[in-house]
Design a protein around this motif. Structure first.
Motif, PDB file in Angstrom:
ATOM      1  N   VAL A  87      67.024  36.175  54.787  1.00 54.69           N
ATOM      2  CA  VAL A  87      65.808  35.482  55.214  1.00 54.69           C
ATOM      3  C   VAL A  87      64.662  35.995  54.353  1.00 54.69           C
ATOM      4  CG1 VAL A  87      64.185  35.076  57.098  1.00 54.69           C
ATOM      5  CG2 VAL A  87      66.636  35.189  57.580  1.00 54.69           C
ATOM      6  N   VAL A  88      63.879  35.081  53.809  1.00 52.89           N
ATOM      7  CA  VAL A  88      62.758  35.444  52.936  1.00 52.89           C
ATOM      8  C   VAL A  88      61.463  35.047  53.626  1.00 52.89           C
ATOM      9  CG1 VAL A  88      61.662  35.073  50.709  1.00 52.89           C
ATOM     10  CG2 VAL A  88      64.157  35.170  50.865  1.00 52.89           C
ATOM     11  N   ILE A  89      60.543  35.991  53.708  1.00 51.57           N
ATOM     12  CA  ILE A  89      59.250  35.742  54.348  1.00 51.57           C
ATOM     13  C   ILE A  89      58.143  36.021  53.332  1.00 51.57           C
ATOM     14  CG2 ILE A  89      57.629  36.493  56.137  1.00 51.57           C
ATOM     15  CD1 ILE A  89      60.025  37.027  57.935  1.00 51.57           C
ATOM     16  N   THR A  90      57.223  35.084  53.206  1.00 48.13           N
ATOM     17  CA  THR A  90      56.071  35.268  52.316  1.00 48.13           C
ATOM     18  C   THR A  90      54.830  35.490  53.162  1.00 48.13           C
ATOM     19  OG1 THR A  90      55.606  32.881  52.215  1.00 48.13           O
ATOM     20  CG2 THR A  90      57.081  33.796  50.542  1.00 48.13           C
ATOM     21  N   MET A  91      53.956  36.351  52.684  1.00 53.03           N
ATOM     22  CA  MET A  91      52.670  36.555  53.361  1.00 53.03           C
ATOM     23  C   MET A  91      51.632  37.010  52.356  1.00 53.03           C
ATOM     24  SD  MET A  91      53.141  40.126  55.497  1.00 53.03           S
ATOM     25  CE  MET A  91      54.104  39.292  56.736  1.00 53.03           C
ATOM     26  N   ASP A  92      50.370  36.785  52.691  1.00 51.80           N
ATOM     27  CA  ASP A  92      49.280  37.207  51.822  1.00 51.80           C
ATOM     28  C   ASP A  92      49.053  38.708  51.961  1.00 51.80           C
ATOM     29  OD1 ASP A  92      48.967  34.608  50.970  1.00 51.80           O
ATOM     30  OD2 ASP A  92      47.410  34.148  52.452  1.00 51.80           O
ATOM     31  N   ASP A  97      47.361  37.880  57.492  1.00 54.42           N
ATOM     32  CA  ASP A  97      48.650  37.523  58.090  1.00 54.42           C
ATOM     33  C   ASP A  97      49.199  38.746  58.805  1.00 54.42           C
ATOM     34  OD1 ASP A  97      48.504  34.989  56.987  1.00 54.42           O
ATOM     35  OD2 ASP A  97      49.608  35.562  55.179  1.00 54.42           O
ATOM     36  N   SER A  98      49.674  38.573  60.029  1.00 55.84           N
ATOM     37  CA  SER A  98      50.153  39.699  60.822  1.00 55.84           C
ATOM     38  C   SER A  98      51.656  39.896  60.654  1.00 55.84           C
ATOM     39  CB  SER A  98      49.847  39.475  62.305  1.00 55.84           C
ATOM     40  OG  SER A  98      50.463  40.470  63.095  1.00 55.84           O
ATOM     41  N   PRO A  99      52.116  41.079  60.224  1.00 51.77           N
ATOM     42  CA  PRO A  99      53.556  41.371  60.161  1.00 51.77           C
ATOM     43  C   PRO A  99      54.250  41.310  61.516  1.00 51.77           C
ATOM     44  CG  PRO A  99      52.335  42.896  58.779  1.00 51.77           C
ATOM     45  CD  PRO A  99      51.317  42.151  59.596  1.00 51.77           C
ATOM     46  N   ASP A 100      53.491  41.351  62.600  1.00 54.85           N
ATOM     47  CA  ASP A 100      54.096  41.239  63.926  1.00 54.85           C
ATOM     48  C   ASP A 100      54.762  39.879  64.135  1.00 54.85           C
ATOM     49  OD1 ASP A 100      53.317  43.803  64.650  1.00 54.85           O
ATOM     50  OD2 ASP A 100      51.415  43.134  65.527  1.00 54.85           O
ATOM     51  N   GLU A 101      54.472  38.910  63.284  1.00 58.50           N
ATOM     52  CA  GLU A 101      55.097  37.587  63.377  1.00 58.50           C
ATOM     53  C   GLU A 101      56.513  37.574  62.798  1.00 58.50           C
ATOM     54  OE1 GLU A 101      53.582  35.236  64.918  1.00 58.50           O
ATOM     55  OE2 GLU A 101      51.434  35.730  64.843  1.00 58.50           O
ATOM     56  N   ILE A 102      56.880  38.601  62.041  1.00 56.12           N
ATOM     57  CA  ILE A 102      58.158  38.604  61.317  1.00 56.12           C
ATOM     58  C   ILE A 102      59.373  38.421  62.228  1.00 56.12           C
ATOM     59  CG2 ILE A 102      59.713  40.060  59.932  1.00 56.12           C
ATOM     60  CD1 ILE A 102      57.236  41.150  58.506  1.00 56.12           C
ATOM     61  N   PRO A 103      59.506  39.156  63.345  1.00 56.76           N
ATOM     62  CA  PRO A 103      60.711  38.993  64.173  1.00 56.76           C
ATOM     63  C   PRO A 103      60.935  37.567  64.667  1.00 56.76           C
ATOM     64  CG  PRO A 103      59.575  41.004  64.763  1.00 56.76           C
ATOM     65  CD  PRO A 103      58.654  40.267  63.835  1.00 56.76           C
ATOM     66  N   GLU A 104      59.880  36.914  65.123  1.00 48.89           N
ATOM     67  CA  GLU A 104      60.047  35.551  65.634  1.00 48.89           C
ATOM     68  C   GLU A 104      60.350  34.566  64.510  1.00 48.89           C
ATOM     69  OE1 GLU A 104      60.268  32.289  68.218  1.00 48.89           O
ATOM     70  OE2 GLU A 104      60.538  34.451  68.472  1.00 48.89           O
ATOM     71  N   LEU A 105      59.718  34.753  63.358  1.00 55.33           N
ATOM     72  CA  LEU A 105      60.023  33.884  62.219  1.00 55.33           C
ATOM     73  C   LEU A 105      61.487  34.023  61.820  1.00 55.33           C
ATOM     74  CD1 LEU A 105      56.812  34.448  60.041  1.00 55.33           C
ATOM     75  CD2 LEU A 105      57.469  32.317  61.189  1.00 55.33           C
ATOM     76  N   ARG A 107      63.935  34.988  63.767  1.00 56.23           N
ATOM     77  CA  ARG A 107      64.766  34.401  64.830  1.00 56.23           C
ATOM     78  C   ARG A 107      64.869  32.877  64.676  1.00 56.23           C
ATOM     79  NH1 ARG A 107      64.887  31.494  68.969  1.00 56.23           N
ATOM     80  NH2 ARG A 107      62.683  30.936  68.749  1.00 56.23           N
ATOM     81  N   MET A 108      63.777  32.230  64.326  1.00 54.74           N
ATOM     82  CA  MET A 108      63.800  30.773  64.166  1.00 54.74           C
ATOM     83  C   MET A 108      64.710  30.347  63.019  1.00 54.74           C
ATOM     84  SD  MET A 108      59.759  29.863  64.891  1.00 54.74           S
ATOM     85  CE  MET A 108      60.012  28.077  64.874  1.00 54.74           C
ATOM     86  N   ILE A 109      64.779  31.175  61.963  1.00 53.15           N
ATOM     87  CA  ILE A 109      65.675  30.860  60.846  1.00 53.15           C
ATOM     88  C   ILE A 109      67.131  31.131  61.224  1.00 53.15           C
ATOM     89  CG2 ILE A 109      66.336  31.493  58.486  1.00 53.15           C
ATOM     90  CD1 ILE A 109      63.754  29.950  58.532  1.00 53.15           C
ATOM     91  N   LYS A 113      68.251  27.870  63.419  1.00 56.65           N
ATOM     92  CA  LYS A 113      68.845  27.202  62.247  1.00 56.65           C
ATOM     93  C   LYS A 113      67.842  26.382  61.428  1.00 56.65           C
ATOM     94  CE  LYS A 113      72.871  28.745  63.536  1.00 56.65           C
ATOM     95  NZ  LYS A 113      73.501  29.888  62.842  1.00 56.65           N
ATOM     96  N   TYR A 114      66.579  26.805  61.426  1.00 56.81           N
ATOM     97  CA  TYR A 114      65.614  26.135  60.557  1.00 56.81           C
ATOM     98  C   TYR A 114      65.863  26.542  59.109  1.00 56.81           C
ATOM     99  CZ  TYR A 114      62.687  24.399  64.373  1.00 56.81           C
ATOM    100  OH  TYR A 114      62.202  23.720  65.470  1.00 56.81           O
ATOM    101  N   ASP A 115      65.598  25.623  58.203  1.00 53.35           N
ATOM    102  CA  ASP A 115      65.644  25.953  56.778  1.00 53.35           C
ATOM    103  C   ASP A 115      64.354  26.620  56.341  1.00 53.35           C
ATOM    104  OD1 ASP A 115      68.230  24.790  56.206  1.00 53.35           O
ATOM    105  OD2 ASP A 115      67.266  22.829  56.418  1.00 53.35           O
ATOM    106  N   LEU A 116      63.252  26.176  56.921  1.00 57.19           N
ATOM    107  CA  LEU A 116      61.935  26.688  56.562  1.00 57.19           C
ATOM    108  C   LEU A 116      61.046  26.643  57.801  1.00 57.19           C
ATOM    109  CD1 LEU A 116      59.886  25.642  53.403  1.00 57.19           C
ATOM    110  CD2 LEU A 116      58.794  25.786  55.623  1.00 57.19           C
TER     111      LEU A 116
END
Length: 314
Positions: A87-92, A97-105, A107-109, A113-116
């Motif tokens: 899983v690849v995550i981009t952030m500024d 942008d809060s790194p606390d969003e990483i776990p949920e992002l 999980r959605m992938i 089964k989201y592609d993006l």
């Protein structure tokens, strides 16, 4: 490897230590393996020295330094090439942008089964006139032209399945429309998540008024490329042929009229004659433009070649 965090940056020396520590804390709490790839887009401050120090202290921090400033799209493209995570995550890099969003992002992938998954900064701390209003106009136009129902195409916080970023090329200023590029590549499951937008803690924004003009130009480019990128002759050739035929028929009509009325009919004194000739010339130019575009599109092997001065760990 579970995660790759890609961070393009330009003159963000103050925020990098805090950002990398925050990312590491969030991911380590979940027990995932990860890498942080920081792409220095030709910074003129000490950002690269900070990256070198962070990499020496933490094996998960990797760096790429451009020899000069190429822009965010180029930085993302090189980061995508170097990434190894599933899983690849981009952030500024500015801590908005809060790194606390990483776990949920993630999980959605993985689970949904989201592609993006694209972030949506529903509540912003930016100036309404200079950012919010133009952003809404860009997003509305992008939704209309692409058919992708996202509220914030330009949000830097996004998550991707590894296969997505290995199948797309990001160039020019197309980082705003990565979801559209993903859709062209055949990835249809594109989602959105409301994410936290934080006030800028250090420095100032690196984007000026030119981003508004560039946004509309990029949208026009991406709309054209989506339909005719691989077959430009279908666009230029169609309208070139149409213009040429209109001019040819008009000239034919005038020539028949000249023969019929003989001395009472002067071709060169009629505006219609010059309009017909102009239309034929325009048709020929459009046709030639399509032919040249076909040659260019089939021979652009250096479209994503950049001068990279240094690399660490990649």
């Amino acid at each position: 490897m579970d995660l790759s965090i890609i961070i393009p940056l330009f003159n963000e020396e103050e925020s990098l230590p805090e950002l990398s520590e925050w990312i590491a804390r969030v991911i380590n709490n979940n027990g995932w393996s990860f890498e942080i790839i920081m792409i220095d887009d030709g910074s003129t401050d000490t950002s690269w020295e900070v990256i070198e120090k962070l990499s020496a202290e933490n094996s998960y921090v990797k760096g790429i330094r451009f020899q000069r400033n190429y822009g965010k799209a180029a930085a993302l493209n090189e980061g995508f090439k170097a990434s190894q995570g599933d899983v690849v995550i981009t952030m500024d890099a500015d801590l908005q942008d809060s790194p606390d969003e990483i776990p949920e992002l993630r999980r959605m992938i993985i689970e949904d089964k989201y592609d993006l998954v694209s972030g949506w900064k529903k509540k912003r701390y930016d100036n309404t006139f200079t950012k919010n209003l133009p952003s809404k106009l860009f997003n509305a136009a992008a939704r209309k032209s692409s058919g992708i129902q996202l509220n914030d195409f330009n949000c830097g916080l996004k998550a991707y399945r590894k296969k997505v970023i290995k199948c797309i090329e990001v160039y020019g200023e197309m980082h705003r429309y990565i979801p559209v590029l993903a859709k062209w590549a055949g990835f249809r499951k594109i989602g959105e998540k409301v994410v936290e937008h934080r006030p800028r803690k250090y420095g100032t924004t690196k984007f000026g008024w030119e981003r508004f003009i560039n946004g509309f130009l990029d949208l026009a480019t991406i709309t054209f490329i989506s339909k005719f990128g691989k077959r430009p002759m279908h666009f230029f050739g169609l309208y070139g042929t149409l213009f040429f035929l209109i001019g040819l028929i008009s000239c034919g009509y005038l020539c028949v009229a000249k023969l019929h009325y003989a001395d009472n009919f002067s071709l060169t004194n009629r505006p219609a004659f010059y309009l017909a000739m102009t239309t034929m010339i325009m048709g020929l130019q459009l046709f030639l433009a399509g032919f040249i575009a076909e040659l260019v599109s089939r021979n652009s092997s250096e479209r994503n070649t950049y001068l990279i001065e240094k690399k660490i760990g990649v």
